[in-house]
Design a protein around this motif. Structure first.
Motif, PDB file in Angstrom:
ATOM      1  N   LEU A  82       0.567  -0.863  -0.287  1.00  0.00           N
ATOM      2  CA  LEU A  82      -0.100  -0.285  -0.197  1.00  0.00           C
ATOM      3  C   LEU A  82       0.874   1.262   0.015  1.00  0.00           C
ATOM      4  CD1 LEU A  82      -3.212   1.043  -0.327  1.00  0.00           C
ATOM      5  CD2 LEU A  82      -2.787   0.975   2.855  1.00  0.00           C
ATOM      6  N   ALA A  83       2.022   0.788   1.012  1.00  0.00           N
ATOM      7  CA  ALA A  83       2.697   2.297   0.973  1.00  0.00           C
ATOM      8  C   ALA A  83       3.449   2.852  -0.620  1.00  0.00           C
ATOM      9  CB  ALA A  83       3.346   2.428   2.115  1.00  0.00           C
ATOM     10  N   ARG A  84       3.870   1.520  -1.144  1.00  0.00           N
ATOM     11  CA  ARG A  84       4.413   1.532  -2.111  1.00  0.00           C
ATOM     12  C   ARG A  84       3.221   2.068  -3.446  1.00  0.00           C
ATOM     13  NH1 ARG A  84       6.697  -3.658  -1.291  1.00  0.00           N
ATOM     14  NH2 ARG A  84       4.997  -4.367  -2.767  1.00  0.00           N
ATOM     15  N   GLU A  85       2.456   1.551  -2.939  1.00  0.00           N
ATOM     16  CA  GLU A  85       1.418   2.274  -4.205  1.00  0.00           C
ATOM     17  C   GLU A  85       1.067   3.088  -3.973  1.00  0.00           C
ATOM     18  OE1 GLU A  85      -2.974   1.665  -5.667  1.00  0.00           O
ATOM     19  OE2 GLU A  85      -2.283  -0.297  -4.038  1.00  0.00           O
ATOM     20  N   GLY A  94      -7.442  11.691  -8.395  1.00  0.00           N
ATOM     21  CA  GLY A  94      -8.225  10.575  -8.389  1.00  0.00           C
ATOM     22  C   GLY A  94      -7.776   9.368  -7.352  1.00  0.00           C
ATOM     23  N   TRP A  95      -6.769   9.554  -7.782  1.00  0.00           N
ATOM     24  CA  TRP A  95      -6.789   7.373  -7.480  1.00  0.00           C
ATOM     25  C   TRP A  95      -6.694   7.434  -5.625  1.00  0.00           C
ATOM     26  CZ3 TRP A  95      -5.214   3.511 -10.410  1.00  0.00           C
ATOM     27  CH2 TRP A  95      -5.077   2.738  -9.675  1.00  0.00           C
ATOM     28  N   GLU A  96      -7.327   6.110  -5.901  1.00  0.00           N
ATOM     29  CA  GLU A  96      -6.735   6.132  -4.613  1.00  0.00           C
ATOM     30  C   GLU A  96      -6.124   4.577  -3.897  1.00  0.00           C
ATOM     31  OE1 GLU A  96     -11.303   6.224  -2.242  1.00  0.00           O
ATOM     32  OE2 GLU A  96     -10.872   7.865  -3.810  1.00  0.00           O
ATOM     33  N   ALA A  97      -4.744   4.833  -2.825  1.00  0.00           N
ATOM     34  CA  ALA A  97      -4.265   3.567  -2.731  1.00  0.00           C
ATOM     35  C   ALA A  97      -5.125   2.656  -1.754  1.00  0.00           C
ATOM     36  CB  ALA A  97      -3.297   4.077  -2.280  1.00  0.00           C
ATOM     37  N   GLY A  98      -5.016   1.416  -2.199  1.00  0.00           N
ATOM     38  CA  GLY A  98      -5.801   0.717  -1.517  1.00  0.00           C
ATOM     39  C   GLY A  98      -6.756   0.053  -1.993  1.00  0.00           C
ATOM     40  N   ARG A  99      -7.448   1.067  -3.301  1.00  0.00           N
ATOM     41  CA  ARG A  99      -8.751   0.394  -3.702  1.00  0.00           C
ATOM     42  C   ARG A  99      -8.867  -0.554  -4.670  1.00  0.00           C
ATOM     43  NH1 ARG A  99     -12.872   4.606  -6.592  1.00  0.00           N
ATOM     44  NH2 ARG A  99     -15.006   3.873  -6.354  1.00  0.00           N
ATOM     45  N   SER A 100      -9.766  -1.302  -4.727  1.00  0.00           N
ATOM     46  CA  SER A 100      -9.991  -2.209  -5.732  1.00  0.00           C
ATOM     47  C   SER A 100     -10.392  -1.380  -7.171  1.00  0.00           C
ATOM     48  CB  SER A 100     -11.618  -2.869  -5.947  1.00  0.00           C
ATOM     49  OG  SER A 100     -11.302  -3.806  -6.872  1.00  0.00           O
ATOM     50  N   VAL A 101      -9.538  -1.894  -7.822  1.00  0.00           N
ATOM     51  CA  VAL A 101      -9.777  -0.860  -9.762  1.00  0.00           C
ATOM     52  C   VAL A 101     -11.088  -1.762 -10.074  1.00  0.00           C
ATOM     53  CG1 VAL A 101      -7.490  -0.883  -9.911  1.00  0.00           C
ATOM     54  CG2 VAL A 101      -8.164  -2.884 -10.185  1.00  0.00           C
TER      55      VAL A 101
END
Length: 116
Positions: A82-85, A94-101
């Motif tokens: 999650l930290a790398r993302e 608009g990108w939320e880290a950890g949220r499903s694509v």
């Protein structure tokens, strides 16, 4: 005529050397060796059974700790991913880290990691 003093005496008796222990002594020796071997085999079987029991109980006692260690490792890896993302996608609007694509439940990856 015979020589003076006569002829030398003839040795006609059998002169066989001692040929070792008798059959009964050999059978008794083999029986003693076999009895000792079976006794040691019994001791070895008892020892092997005890070691197997100890191994089983050690696995029973260690299983919760190993599962907890695996869970902690999985949680640590998930947080690192999650930290790398977040670091990689910080410039994407608009990108939320950890949220499903995925927008539905059909193509959703397994959610086996339990958060502590």
């Amino acid at each position: 005529m015979p020589p003076p003093g006569g002829y030398e005496t003839l040795k006609y008796k059998r002169n066989l050397p001692f040929r070792g222990p008798g059959g009964a002594v050999m059978v008794a020796g083999v029986a003693a060796v076999c009895a000792f071997g079976f006794w040691r085999l019994g001791l070895g079987n008892i020892e092997k059974r005890e070691l197997k029991r100890e191994n089983i109980w050690s696995r029973i006692y260690l299983t919760p700790m190993l599962l907890a260690e695996g869970d902690r490792d999985a949680y640590r890896r998930q947080q690192a991913a999650l930290a790398r993302e977040k670091e990689i996608m910080k410039d994407v609007k608009g990108w939320e880290a950890g949220r499903s694509v995925y927008h539905g439940d059909r193509h959703k990856p397994d959610q086996r990691i339990v958060l502590l």
